[in-house]
Design a protein around this motif. Sequence first.
Motif, short mmCIF file in Angstrom:
data_model
loop_
_atom_site.label_atom_id
_atom_site.label_comp_id
_atom_site.label_asym_id
_atom_site.label_seq_id
_atom_site.Cartn_x
_atom_site.Cartn_y
_atom_site.Cartn_z
N THR A 44 30.84 -13.36 10.69
CA THR A 44 30.62 -12.08 10.04
C THR A 44 31.75 -11.52 9.09
O THR A 44 30.99 -11.16 7.95
CB THR A 44 30.10 -11.19 10.94
OG1 THR A 44 29.31 -11.61 12.10
CG2 THR A 44 29.67 -9.66 10.48
N GLN A 45 32.86 -11.84 9.39
CA GLN A 45 34.08 -11.37 8.40
C GLN A 45 33.78 -12.45 7.14
O GLN A 45 34.08 -11.74 6.04
CB GLN A 45 35.38 -11.58 8.99
CG GLN A 45 35.51 -10.58 10.14
CD GLN A 45 36.95 -10.74 10.75
OE1 GLN A 45 37.38 -12.25 11.11
NE2 GLN A 45 37.53 -10.09 11.33
N TRP A 46 33.49 -13.63 7.38
CA TRP A 46 33.45 -14.37 6.24
C TRP A 46 32.06 -14.09 5.49
O TRP A 46 32.55 -14.16 4.23
CB TRP A 46 33.39 -15.95 7.08
CG TRP A 46 33.22 -16.94 5.95
CD1 TRP A 46 34.06 -17.53 4.83
CD2 TRP A 46 31.76 -17.71 5.78
NE1 TRP A 46 33.28 -18.50 4.45
CE2 TRP A 46 32.14 -18.81 4.66
CE3 TRP A 46 30.71 -17.65 6.49
CZ2 TRP A 46 31.02 -19.60 4.27
CZ3 TRP A 46 29.65 -18.67 6.03
CH2 TRP A 46 29.86 -19.40 5.31
N ILE A 51 30.09 -11.50 0.41
CA ILE A 51 29.41 -10.44 -0.23
C ILE A 51 29.97 -9.53 -1.08
O ILE A 51 29.69 -9.14 -2.26
CB ILE A 51 28.39 -9.88 0.81
CG1 ILE A 51 27.33 -10.63 1.67
CG2 ILE A 51 27.91 -8.58 0.20
CD1 ILE A 51 27.01 -10.06 2.74
N LEU A 52 31.07 -9.18 -0.63
CA LEU A 52 32.10 -8.26 -1.27
C LEU A 52 32.81 -9.01 -2.50
O LEU A 52 32.82 -8.33 -3.44
CB LEU A 52 33.09 -7.89 -0.38
CG LEU A 52 32.65 -6.75 0.80
CD1 LEU A 52 33.98 -6.41 1.73
CD2 LEU A 52 32.34 -5.56 0.32
N ASN A 53 32.74 -10.25 -2.53
CA ASN A 53 33.05 -10.87 -3.67
C ASN A 53 32.21 -10.84 -4.61
O ASN A 53 32.70 -10.73 -5.85
CB ASN A 53 33.51 -12.55 -3.43
CG ASN A 53 34.36 -12.91 -4.30
OD1 ASN A 53 35.11 -12.47 -4.89
ND2 ASN A 53 34.30 -14.43 -4.53
N HIS A 54 30.98 -10.95 -4.30
CA HIS A 54 29.72 -10.88 -5.28
C HIS A 54 29.47 -9.60 -5.65
O HIS A 54 28.85 -9.30 -7.07
CB HIS A 54 28.56 -11.59 -4.85
CG HIS A 54 28.68 -13.15 -4.85
ND1 HIS A 54 29.75 -13.81 -4.71
CD2 HIS A 54 27.64 -13.84 -4.87
CE1 HIS A 54 29.80 -15.15 -4.80
NE2 HIS A 54 28.33 -15.15 -4.85
N VAL A 74 29.19 -2.76 11.48
CA VAL A 74 29.63 -2.56 10.22
C VAL A 74 31.15 -2.09 10.14
O VAL A 74 31.86 -2.51 9.41
CB VAL A 74 28.82 -2.04 9.10
CG1 VAL A 74 29.40 -1.90 7.82
CG2 VAL A 74 27.42 -2.82 8.84
N THR A 75 31.14 -0.84 10.93
CA THR A 75 32.20 0.04 10.95
C THR A 75 33.55 -0.83 11.44
O THR A 75 34.46 -0.94 11.14
CB THR A 75 32.23 1.20 11.85
OG1 THR A 75 31.02 2.00 11.05
CG2 THR A 75 33.20 2.03 12.00
N LEU A 81 38.69 -6.02 8.84
CA LEU A 81 38.89 -6.64 7.65
C LEU A 81 39.87 -5.78 6.97
O LEU A 81 41.06 -6.40 6.15
CB LEU A 81 37.93 -6.72 6.46
CG LEU A 81 36.67 -7.82 7.06
CD1 LEU A 81 35.45 -7.54 6.25
CD2 LEU A 81 37.30 -9.33 6.90
N GLU A 82 40.01 -4.44 7.17
CA GLU A 82 41.06 -3.49 6.68
C GLU A 82 42.54 -3.77 7.12
O GLU A 82 43.43 -4.12 6.57
CB GLU A 82 40.69 -2.04 6.79
CG GLU A 82 41.52 -1.14 5.64
CD GLU A 82 40.68 0.02 5.93
OE1 GLU A 82 40.65 0.78 4.82
OE2 GLU A 82 40.24 0.87 7.01
#
Length: 151
Positions: A44-46, A51-54, A74-75, A81-82
Amino acid sequence: MNSHLNTSNWDWEQGPIGRMTKVAYITLRREVEEHLKQIGLTHTQWSALGILNHFPGITSSELEIILMIERPSVTSLMNGLEKKKLIIRKNHPDDARYKQIFLTDEGKKMATETQQITHLVEERVKEGFSADEFETFKKLLIKLVNLFEKK
C-alpha cells in the motif's frame, strides 16, 4: 488446531469467479511484495508513492478513493510515509480543512526507483500468455470492473 480438512487438495479453480479473481490478485501482490521486502515498503505504501508521483497535491480523500481503502487506513498510511520522510502534507490553498500530499525528494526518488517493479511482475505474467492472450486478459479485466462501476 485439529482440522479434518486437507486444504492442500482444495481446488480453487472450481470456485466462483470472485474467488478466482482474488487468488489471482493475491498471487500478483505477493510477487510485488517479494521485491518490496528488500526496500522496506508495504504494498500500500508503494502504491501510494506511485499515485503521489503522478498526482502531486492529491488529498487524503482522493487517495482513499484511488487506493480503495478506508479513511483510517489512509491516515495511518500517510503517518507511516511521513515518518519515513517520503511525503509532506501542506495546507490546501482553497480549503484549510484539507491537506495536500506531496512526495519529498526522497519520496520521488523511491517512487522512481520502485516503478520498475510493476514492469518486472508484468513481464513475468506475460511469459505465461501469448501477446494476444495478454491483451485480451487486460480487456476482460477492464470489462469486468466496468460492469460493476456503471451500476
